[in-house]
Design a protein around this motif. Structure first.
Motif, PDB file in Angstrom:
ATOM      1  N   ARG A 298       0.707   5.847  -0.962  1.00  0.00           N
ATOM      2  CA  ARG A 298      -0.032   7.006  -1.484  1.00  0.00           C
ATOM      3  C   ARG A 298       0.472   7.293  -2.894  1.00  0.00           C
ATOM      4  O   ARG A 298       1.683   7.270  -3.157  1.00  0.00           O
ATOM      5  CB  ARG A 298       0.162   8.224  -0.594  1.00  0.00           C
ATOM      6  N   VAL A 299      -0.448   7.567  -3.824  1.00  0.00           N
ATOM      7  CA  VAL A 299      -0.079   7.886  -5.194  1.00  0.00           C
ATOM      8  C   VAL A 299       0.534   9.278  -5.215  1.00  0.00           C
ATOM      9  O   VAL A 299      -0.075  10.250  -4.731  1.00  0.00           O
ATOM     10  CB  VAL A 299      -1.300   7.824  -6.137  1.00  0.00           C
TER      11      VAL A 299
ATOM     12  N   GLU B 193      -1.543  -2.801  -4.174  1.00  0.00           N
ATOM     13  CA  GLU B 193      -1.161  -3.801  -5.165  1.00  0.00           C
ATOM     14  C   GLU B 193      -1.073  -5.168  -4.498  1.00  0.00           C
ATOM     15  O   GLU B 193      -0.368  -5.330  -3.491  1.00  0.00           O
ATOM     16  CB  GLU B 193       0.161  -3.458  -5.837  1.00  0.00           C
TER      17      GLU B 193
ATOM     18  N   GLY C  53     -12.848   4.652  -7.889  1.00  0.00           N
ATOM     19  CA  GLY C  53     -11.472   4.240  -8.120  1.00  0.00           C
ATOM     20  C   GLY C  53     -11.323   3.480  -9.419  1.00  0.00           C
ATOM     21  O   GLY C  53     -12.199   3.522 -10.290  1.00  0.00           O
TER      22      GLY C  53
ATOM     23  N   GLN D 274      -4.981   9.931  -3.707  1.00  0.00           N
ATOM     24  CA  GLN D 274      -5.360   8.538  -3.913  1.00  0.00           C
ATOM     25  C   GLN D 274      -4.422   7.604  -3.155  1.00  0.00           C
ATOM     26  O   GLN D 274      -3.258   7.943  -2.900  1.00  0.00           O
ATOM     27  CB  GLN D 274      -5.321   8.184  -5.412  1.00  0.00           C
TER      28      GLN D 274
ATOM     29  N   VAL E 255      -6.728   1.465  -7.060  1.00  0.00           N
ATOM     30  CA  VAL E 255      -6.528   2.858  -6.646  1.00  0.00           C
ATOM     31  C   VAL E 255      -7.861   3.378  -6.097  1.00  0.00           C
ATOM     32  O   VAL E 255      -8.892   3.288  -6.766  1.00  0.00           O
ATOM     33  CB  VAL E 255      -6.059   3.734  -7.825  1.00  0.00           C
TER      34      VAL E 255
ATOM     35  N   THR F  92       0.857  -1.190   0.000  1.00  0.00           N
ATOM     36  CA  THR F  92       0.000   0.000   0.000  1.00  0.00           C
ATOM     37  C   THR F  92       0.893   1.240   0.000  1.00  0.00           C
ATOM     38  O   THR F  92       1.973   1.248   0.592  1.00  0.00           O
ATOM     39  CB  THR F  92      -0.934   0.045   1.219  1.00  0.00           C
TER      40      THR F  92
ATOM     41  N   ASN G  59      -3.775  -4.043  -9.340  1.00  0.00           N
ATOM     42  CA  ASN G  59      -3.549  -2.736  -8.750  1.00  0.00           C
ATOM     43  C   ASN G  59      -4.887  -2.034  -8.561  1.00  0.00           C
ATOM     44  O   ASN G  59      -5.671  -1.898  -9.503  1.00  0.00           O
ATOM     45  CB  ASN G  59      -2.630  -1.903  -9.650  1.00  0.00           C
TER      46      ASN G  59
ATOM     47  N   SER H 124      -2.890   3.646  -3.339  1.00  0.00           N
ATOM     48  CA  SER H 124      -2.683   2.510  -4.248  1.00  0.00           C
ATOM     49  C   SER H 124      -2.479   1.242  -3.432  1.00  0.00           C
ATOM     50  O   SER H 124      -1.722   1.235  -2.453  1.00  0.00           O
ATOM     51  CB  SER H 124      -1.464   2.768  -5.141  1.00  0.00           C
TER      52      SER H 124
END
Length: 496
Positions: A407-408, A417, A463, A413, A480, A405, A478, A415
């Motif tokens: 932060r984008v 994965e 998302g 957002q 978001v 995990t 993935n 993220s």
């Protein structure tokens, strides 16, 4: 008033007609002439060819109505008359036969007053303009073609759907080009059959057509053959684009599947909650009596250690039941701010001790101090459980499951994965992996709904979810999700 002889009255009526009247033989020789004739005198022209005397031609006029009368043996108008074409001339506009038995002995040709014809022509032009406007304003595509496939009508809707300009279609497009795989022949076969709405008609026929780009477009076709004196001369079709309808139907079907799955999960949750409560009672008894035994009896160290293990496992069962109850408690969608790391950890707590995960190494790489996401906790639980179980099944219970995990960067957002070390996803399947009912599992081992529902959950939260193959092997999903903001938290407060 003096009563005249009827024949005399007819002759006087002909003289009063004040327009040219010609009587010609079947060989176009003038037998009689009356009325206006451009200074042509009857005595000078009787026996001469009408087309030579009147128009200085060497053969009959192309638009002579007498030619049509000779073919049909019925009165006829000039087929190509247009007022502007005859300014300064007096044309032969109307002809009818003089019969003796079944034989035509002569033809009568008349002209008319131009102002009257101009008025008729104007009215006809206005009518044609209205019909043309009607066709080009139609919502559905309207296409007409002659027997050779040449396009005669191609309205604006057809231009929009098929991607051709109207001029392009009229000048160079053939009706066969709009159907794939020579399907135009099949359409004409059905049109000529009595089985699809009656001979010459085709009703509500679903097929595909080809756009200029090569895209296959699903349409509903209403078509008919245009006849002239019993002969096919053209065909016309009304094409209704079905793409929007099919998209709406697919969305409705997807929503129905989600509702069914939600009802199924709600029922399963009630069952799990009931079982959990039933387990809690004997667990409480086990814990109580184990503690009492430790407190009230002098026991050997080995026995005390065994009782300690019983207490530890009972407490572990109690924690599992607690999480299961929390997981199944919610029955309606409630949007709240949630710590994504905690949500994933709770899902893993319910899964990691199952037999399927005994030989799977779970690697957690959670970002620190991540902002909360604004989401429905029950849907997030279903989302992560679905993807994690899919990953474990793909690895046949052996491999590495990695969850990261973060932060984008530069965006509001988070993220998430989830990746595995399984065989990966075939490249031709990746574009369809989120489609409803699409599954690669054996019959009876999957419905193909899991990932489509996961896609729907992520989409409903604003998302996105994507799938790919990792370069070193295995698949990665993935996800978001937007972080909680003052705006959506305010909406949450208003809802409460």
């Amino acid at each position: 008033m003096k009563i005249h002889d009827p024949k005399e009255m007819i002759l006087r009526a002909v003289e009063a007609f004040n327009r040219r009247m010609l009587v010609v033989s079947p060989r176009f020789e003038i037998l009689a002439i009356s009325g206006q004739a451009d200074d042509v005198q009857e005595a000078d022209v009787v026996g001469q060819k009408c087309y030579r005397i009147l128009y200085r031609r060497n053969s009959p006029c192309d638009e002579c109505p007498t030619l049509e009368v000779g073919r049909k043996r019925q009165p006829a108008l000039s087929p190509g008359y247009h007022p502007a074409s005859y300014r300064g001339k007096v044309p032969c506009l109307y002809s009818y036969p003089i019969l003796e038995g079944d034989d035509i002995t002569a033809f009568v040709m008349l002209d008319f007053d131009f102002p009257a014809l101009d008025a008729l022509e104007g009215k006809l032009q206005r009518t044609n303009a209205f019909l043309s406007n009607l066709i080009h304003s139609a919502v559905d595509c309207v296409i007409a073609a002659d027997r050779n496939g040449k396009i005669l009508i191609f309205n604006d809707s057809a231009a929009k759907v098929f991607g051709y300009t109207v001029e392009e279609a009229l000048n160079s497009l053939n009706i066969r080009d709009v159907y794939p795989d020579d399907h135009a022949r099949e359409v004409m076969r059905k049109l000529r059959s009595d089985e699809y709405g009656g001979r010459g008609k085709l009703e509500t026929y679903h097929t595909d057509v080809l756009a200029k780009s090569g895209e296959r477009i699903p349409i509903s076709l209403y078509a008919s053959i245009i006849y002239e004196e019993g002969r096919e001369v053209a065909s016309i079709g009304f094409f209704h684009d079905l793409r929007d309808r099919l998209r709406i139907n697919a969305e409705l079907e997807k929503t129905q599947l989600q509702l069914l799955q939600s009802e199924k999960m709600a029922s399963l949750g009630k069952l799990a909650a009931g079982v959990a409560h039933q387990i809690n009672n004997p667990l409480a008894g086990i814990t109580l009596y184990a503690k009492l035994t430790l407190e009230e009896y002098e026991l050997e160290e080995g026995v005390r250690q065994d009782l300690g293990r019983i207490l530890k496992d009972a407490e572990r069962c109690r924690d599992t039941v607690k999480e299961l109850l929390e997981f199944t408690r919610q029955t309606r969608h409630l949007m709240r701010s949630h710590d994504i790391n905690q949500v994933i950890s709770r899902t893993l707590f319910l899964l990691e001790n199952q037999s399927l995960f005994q030989n799977i190494e779970i690697v957690k790489k959670f970002g620190d101090s991540l902002p909360a996401v604004y989401a429905d906790i029950q849907q997030l639980n279903h989302l992560f459980m679905n993807i994690i179980l899919n990953a474990a099944q793909a690895m046949d219970g052996k491999g590495e499951l990695r969850i990261e995990t973060a932060r984008v960067t530069g965006k509001e957002q988070i993220s998430i994965e989830i990746s595995d070390t399984g065989p990966g996803i075939p490249e031709d399947i990746i574009p369809h992996i989120f489609d409803p009912f699409y599954t690669t599992k054996e019959e009876g081992k999957g419905t193909g709904l899991g990932l489509s529902l996961a896609y729907g959950i992520v989409e409903n939260h604003g998302g996105r979810i994507t799938a790919r193959n990792k370069s070193g092997g295995g698949a990665a999903f993935n996800i978001v999700l937007p972080i909680a903001t003052e705006e959506n938290e305010g909406e949450q407060g208003a809802e409460n």
